[in-house]
Design a protein around this motif. Structure first.
Motif, PDB file in Angstrom:
ATOM      1  N   TRP A  80      18.866  49.473  -4.360  1.00 20.89           N
ATOM      2  CA  TRP A  80      18.545  49.748  -5.771  1.00 20.89           C
ATOM      3  C   TRP A  80      18.290  48.458  -6.522  1.00 20.89           C
ATOM      4  CZ3 TRP A  80      17.096  54.436  -6.395  1.00 20.89           C
ATOM      5  CH2 TRP A  80      17.670  55.453  -5.640  1.00 20.89           C
ATOM      6  N   GLU A  81      19.106  47.451  -6.260  1.00 23.14           N
ATOM      7  CA  GLU A  81      18.921  46.164  -6.926  1.00 23.14           C
ATOM      8  C   GLU A  81      17.615  45.494  -6.472  1.00 23.14           C
ATOM      9  OE1 GLU A  81      21.770  42.573  -8.349  1.00 23.14           O
ATOM     10  OE2 GLU A  81      22.125  43.331  -6.334  1.00 23.14           O
ATOM     11  N   TYR A  82      17.308  45.621  -5.187  1.00 28.54           N
ATOM     12  CA  TYR A  82      16.045  45.074  -4.674  1.00 28.54           C
ATOM     13  C   TYR A  82      14.862  45.709  -5.405  1.00 28.54           C
ATOM     14  CZ  TYR A  82      12.677  43.285  -1.278  1.00 28.54           C
ATOM     15  OH  TYR A  82      11.626  42.631  -0.674  1.00 28.54           O
ATOM     16  N   ARG A  83      14.911  47.023  -5.546  1.00 34.22           N
ATOM     17  CA  ARG A  83      13.838  47.742  -6.247  1.00 34.22           C
ATOM     18  C   ARG A  83      13.775  47.332  -7.727  1.00 34.22           C
ATOM     19  NH1 ARG A  83      11.387  48.529  -1.856  1.00 34.22           N
ATOM     20  NH2 ARG A  83      11.932  50.328  -0.612  1.00 34.22           N
ATOM     21  N   MET A  84      14.913  47.098  -8.342  1.00 37.84           N
ATOM     22  CA  MET A  84      14.932  46.660  -9.736  1.00 37.84           C
ATOM     23  C   MET A  84      14.247  45.305  -9.877  1.00 37.84           C
ATOM     24  SD  MET A  84      15.687  47.073 -12.828  1.00 37.84           S
ATOM     25  CE  MET A  84      15.734  45.997 -14.223  1.00 37.84           C
ATOM     26  N   ALA A 123      20.336  42.910   3.206  1.00 36.12           N
ATOM     27  CA  ALA A 123      19.024  42.268   3.311  1.00 36.12           C
ATOM     28  C   ALA A 123      18.002  43.340   3.693  1.00 36.12           C
ATOM     29  CB  ALA A 123      19.031  41.152   4.345  1.00 36.12           C
ATOM     30  N   PHE A 124      16.830  43.228   3.160  1.00 39.92           N
ATOM     31  CA  PHE A 124      15.727  44.133   3.462  1.00 39.92           C
ATOM     32  C   PHE A 124      14.667  43.315   4.218  1.00 39.92           C
ATOM     33  CE2 PHE A 124      11.811  46.443   1.984  1.00 39.92           C
ATOM     34  CZ  PHE A 124      12.045  47.589   2.724  1.00 39.92           C
ATOM     35  N   TRP A 125      15.075  42.828   5.412  1.00 39.32           N
ATOM     36  CA  TRP A 125      14.205  41.963   6.202  1.00 39.32           C
ATOM     37  C   TRP A 125      12.968  42.707   6.699  1.00 39.32           C
ATOM     38  CZ3 TRP A 125      15.054  37.075   5.752  1.00 39.32           C
ATOM     39  CH2 TRP A 125      16.344  36.556   5.668  1.00 39.32           C
ATOM     40  N   CYS A 126      11.871  42.009   6.749  1.00 41.79           N
ATOM     41  CA  CYS A 126      10.672  42.537   7.403  1.00 41.79           C
ATOM     42  C   CYS A 126      10.955  42.630   8.900  1.00 41.79           C
ATOM     43  CB  CYS A 126       9.484  41.600   7.172  1.00 41.79           C
ATOM     44  SG  CYS A 126       9.002  41.404   5.445  1.00 41.79           S
ATOM     45  N   ARG A 127      10.186  43.423   9.586  1.00 46.10           N
ATOM     46  CA  ARG A 127      10.364  43.592  11.029  1.00 46.10           C
ATOM     47  C   ARG A 127      10.223  42.229  11.729  1.00 46.10           C
ATOM     48  NH1 ARG A 127       7.531  48.305  14.190  1.00 46.10           N
ATOM     49  NH2 ARG A 127       9.502  48.836  15.132  1.00 46.10           N
ATOM     50  N   GLU A 137      12.360  27.466   8.809  1.00 46.82           N
ATOM     51  CA  GLU A 137      12.356  28.493   7.762  1.00 46.82           C
ATOM     52  C   GLU A 137      13.793  28.805   7.347  1.00 46.82           C
ATOM     53  OE1 GLU A 137       8.231  30.859   8.708  1.00 46.82           O
ATOM     54  OE2 GLU A 137      10.088  31.771   9.384  1.00 46.82           O
ATOM     55  N   HIS A 138      14.194  28.276   6.205  1.00 46.06           N
ATOM     56  CA  HIS A 138      15.590  28.395   5.784  1.00 46.06           C
ATOM     57  C   HIS A 138      15.775  28.991   4.394  1.00 46.06           C
ATOM     58  CE1 HIS A 138      16.655  26.247   9.353  1.00 46.06           C
ATOM     59  NE2 HIS A 138      15.837  25.254   9.017  1.00 46.06           N
ATOM     60  N   CYS A 139      14.705  29.407   3.750  1.00 46.68           N
ATOM     61  CA  CYS A 139      14.817  30.007   2.423  1.00 46.68           C
ATOM     62  C   CYS A 139      14.168  31.383   2.419  1.00 46.68           C
ATOM     63  CB  CYS A 139      14.174  29.095   1.377  1.00 46.68           C
ATOM     64  SG  CYS A 139      15.111  27.574   1.123  1.00 46.68           S
ATOM     65  N   MET A 140      14.577  32.204   1.460  1.00 43.70           N
ATOM     66  CA  MET A 140      14.164  33.606   1.438  1.00 43.70           C
ATOM     67  C   MET A 140      13.230  33.905   0.267  1.00 43.70           C
ATOM     68  SD  MET A 140      16.597  36.938   0.909  1.00 43.70           S
ATOM     69  CE  MET A 140      17.551  36.664   2.378  1.00 43.70           C
ATOM     70  N   HIS A 141      12.180  34.642   0.604  1.00 49.82           N
ATOM     71  CA  HIS A 141      11.367  35.217  -0.461  1.00 49.82           C
ATOM     72  C   HIS A 141      11.233  36.710  -0.210  1.00 49.82           C
ATOM     73  CE1 HIS A 141       7.284  34.228   1.752  1.00 49.82           C
ATOM     74  NE2 HIS A 141       8.040  35.033   2.433  1.00 49.82           N
ATOM     75  N   MET A 142      10.752  37.422  -1.221  1.00 54.52           N
ATOM     76  CA  MET A 142      10.650  38.882  -1.140  1.00 54.52           C
ATOM     77  C   MET A 142       9.211  39.319  -1.411  1.00 54.52           C
ATOM     78  SD  MET A 142      12.516  40.022  -4.706  1.00 54.52           S
ATOM     79  CE  MET A 142      12.044  41.738  -4.616  1.00 54.52           C
ATOM     80  N   GLY A 146       2.587  43.900   3.333  1.00 53.00           N
ATOM     81  CA  GLY A 146       2.438  45.221   2.726  1.00 53.00           C
ATOM     82  C   GLY A 146       3.744  45.988   2.659  1.00 53.00           C
ATOM     83  N   SER A 147       4.727  45.603   3.461  1.00 56.09           N
ATOM     84  CA  SER A 147       6.023  46.277   3.447  1.00 56.09           C
ATOM     85  C   SER A 147       6.894  45.840   2.281  1.00 56.09           C
ATOM     86  CB  SER A 147       6.770  45.998   4.756  1.00 56.09           C
ATOM     87  OG  SER A 147       6.028  46.495   5.845  1.00 56.09           O
ATOM     88  N   LYS A 148       6.491  44.760   1.588  1.00 56.57           N
ATOM     89  CA  LYS A 148       7.229  44.232   0.432  1.00 56.57           C
ATOM     90  C   LYS A 148       8.692  43.966   0.777  1.00 56.57           C
ATOM     91  CE  LYS A 148       4.346  46.901  -2.678  1.00 56.57           C
ATOM     92  NZ  LYS A 148       4.023  48.012  -1.793  1.00 56.57           N
ATOM     93  N   CYS A 149       8.909  43.329   1.920  1.00 60.57           N
ATOM     94  CA  CYS A 149      10.256  43.085   2.421  1.00 60.57           C
ATOM     95  C   CYS A 149      10.612  41.609   2.314  1.00 60.57           C
ATOM     96  CB  CYS A 149      10.358  43.578   3.863  1.00 60.57           C
ATOM     97  SG  CYS A 149       8.931  43.134   4.883  1.00 60.57           S
ATOM     98  N   MET A 150      11.803  41.251   2.817  1.00 58.98           N
ATOM     99  CA  MET A 150      12.285  39.864   2.777  1.00 58.98           C
ATOM    100  C   MET A 150      11.808  39.108   4.013  1.00 58.98           C
ATOM    101  SD  MET A 150      16.213  40.470   1.679  1.00 58.98           S
ATOM    102  CE  MET A 150      16.695  40.994   0.055  1.00 58.98           C
ATOM    103  N   ASN A 151      11.602  37.803   3.827  1.00 60.15           N
ATOM    104  CA  ASN A 151      11.133  36.943   4.906  1.00 60.15           C
ATOM    105  C   ASN A 151      11.769  35.571   4.747  1.00 60.15           C
ATOM    106  OD1 ASN A 151       9.378  36.010   7.053  1.00 60.15           O
ATOM    107  ND2 ASN A 151       8.142  35.045   5.473  1.00 60.15           N
TER     108      ASN A 151
END
Length: 166
Positions: A80-84, A123-127, A137-142, A146-151
């Motif tokens: 829910w927070e991710y979607r917000m 975490a909502f990691w991409c596949r 790669e040590h930092c996170m973006h969202m 197209g899946s709008k996930c974390m990487n």
């Protein structure tokens, strides 16, 4: 001389206005403060406030900018927070831009932390992510792909970001 006179008049005027305000007027001022906070770009969700900054910076620069506003890069604790946070980005840009948030495993590979010190439980990691491609790669973006996930991504890349504060 004119500056001293203007300053003195301004102080006198403020003193008169403050003395003339009835108690009910003070209550209205508090409500005005809340309205100003909403218009300053912060969006409230639960007990936290979020703000999207559309200026591309490195992850560290983005965190420092958030700290300047008494905030941190956003941590995410559930879907829910991710979607917000996605809605905050969308309302500001009319798209789901790839955006820095406060996750990092720079201290030790594979051990992810939120920069604000909250526990890393969601975490909502991409596949296939995080994959630490090329071991840098040590930092996170969202909102990645197209899946709008974390990487996970190198921290020196530049993205807009979302700050959060209580």
């Amino acid at each position: 001389m004119k500056l001293v006179v203007v300053s003195a008049l301004l102080c006198a005027m403020l003193a008169l206005i403050t003395a003339a305000d009835p108690p009910a007027k003070q209550h209205v001022e508090k409500r005005t403060y809340c309205t100003c906070a909403r218009y300053s770009g912060w969006t409230k969700y639960g007990n936290r406030n979020y703000r999207y900054i559309n200026t591309p910076m490195t992850w560290a620069q983005a965190q420092r900018y958030c700290q300047y506003m008494n905030a941190n890069l956003a941590s995410v604790h559930n879907l829910w927070e991710y979607r917000m946070i996605q809605r905050v980005i969308y309302y500001a840009t009319h798209t789901y831009k790839t955006t820095w948030i406060g996750g990092s495993d720079a201290q030790q590979e594979g051990y992810w932390f939120w920069i604000d010190g909250t526990r890393f439980r969601y975490a909502f990691w991409c596949r296939g992510e995080p994959n630490n491609l090329h071991r840098r790669e040590h930092c996170m973006h969202m909102n990645f792909t197209g899946s709008k996930c974390m990487n996970d991504i190198p921290c020196n890349y530049r993205y807009p970001f979302v700050c959060v504060r209580k």
